[in-house]
Design an enzyme around this catalytic site. Structure first.
Site, PDB file in Angstrom:
ATOM      1  N   CYS A 194       0.866  -1.180   0.000  1.00  0.00           N
ATOM      2  CA  CYS A 194       0.000   0.000   0.000  1.00  0.00           C
ATOM      3  C   CYS A 194       0.902   1.228   0.000  1.00  0.00           C
ATOM      4  CB  CYS A 194      -0.990  -0.009   1.161  1.00  0.00           C
ATOM      5  SG  CYS A 194      -0.273   0.232   2.788  1.00  0.00           S
ATOM      6  N   ARG A 197      -3.204  -0.746   5.572  1.00  0.00           N
ATOM      7  CA  ARG A 197      -3.727  -1.882   4.796  1.00  0.00           C
ATOM      8  C   ARG A 197      -2.731  -3.015   4.599  1.00  0.00           C
ATOM      9  NH1 ARG A 197      -5.478   1.457  -0.261  1.00  0.00           N
ATOM     10  NH2 ARG A 197      -3.583   2.541   0.379  1.00  0.00           N
ATOM     11  N   ASP A 246      -8.385   2.964   1.779  1.00  0.00           N
ATOM     12  CA  ASP A 246      -7.450   3.438   2.798  1.00  0.00           C
ATOM     13  C   ASP A 246      -8.257   4.003   3.972  1.00  0.00           C
ATOM     14  OD1 ASP A 246      -5.435   4.506   4.336  1.00  0.00           O
ATOM     15  OD2 ASP A 246      -4.493   5.598   2.687  1.00  0.00           O
TER      16      ASP A 246
END
Length: 157
Positions: A8, A14, A125
């Site tokens: 990410c 994440r 996100d």
């Protein structure tokens, strides 16, 4: 050893969540000696930092301990080392593809392609949102991790 890198942007929400969940799923399914999992970010904003406290708290409530993980930035050698490189969203997928040589492109994709319950292509996100976003990320990551473990069982058998 089959090596997977989860990516990410900053590697504090994440991708460490996906790393922790996938590692546990791999262990439970008896693949721990066959699969290596790591995570990294396409940006170096948080290098050396532990996952976001909200990420850790949400994960801990489901039995995942992310406290030992530390953010790092994707390095060029990662593109050679890892067999499968999975981005959490299209922006990070694009960043990875720009870094890669043409022969490395086939091993780069989206993590959510392994999901069975979610149709989403991207893991959102949760960093700037409310707390429930971290639970949604866990739901999505658990789904895709189970699909990825199913893929790995077939591939490594």
């Amino acid at each position: 050893m089959y090596r997977i890198l989860l990516v990410c942007m900053g590697n504090i929400c994440r991708s460490p969540t996906a790393e922790g969940v996938l590692r546990q799923f791999i262990k439970i399914n008896g693949l721990g000696d066959k699969v290596e999992v790591d995570s990294a970010g396409t940006h170096g904003y948080h290098v050396g930092e532990a996952p976001d406290t909200r990420t850790q708290r949400a994960a801990a409530l489901r039995g995942y301990n992310l406290s030992q993980l530390r953010a790092r930035k994707v390095a060029r050698q990662d593109l050679d080392y890892f067999d499968l490189i999975l981005a959490m969203d299209r922006n990070n997928l694009d960043n990875l593809q720009r870094m890669a040589r043409p022969d490395q492109l086939p091993k780069i994709g989206l993590f959510m392609r392994y999901a069975k319950k979610f149709d989403d292509e991207e893991v959102p996100d949760p960093f700037y949102g409310l707390g429930h976003g971290f639970d949604l990320v866990l739901d999505m990551v658990e789904d895709a991790s189970q699909g990825l473990v199913d893929f790995l069982r077939k591939k490594l058998s």
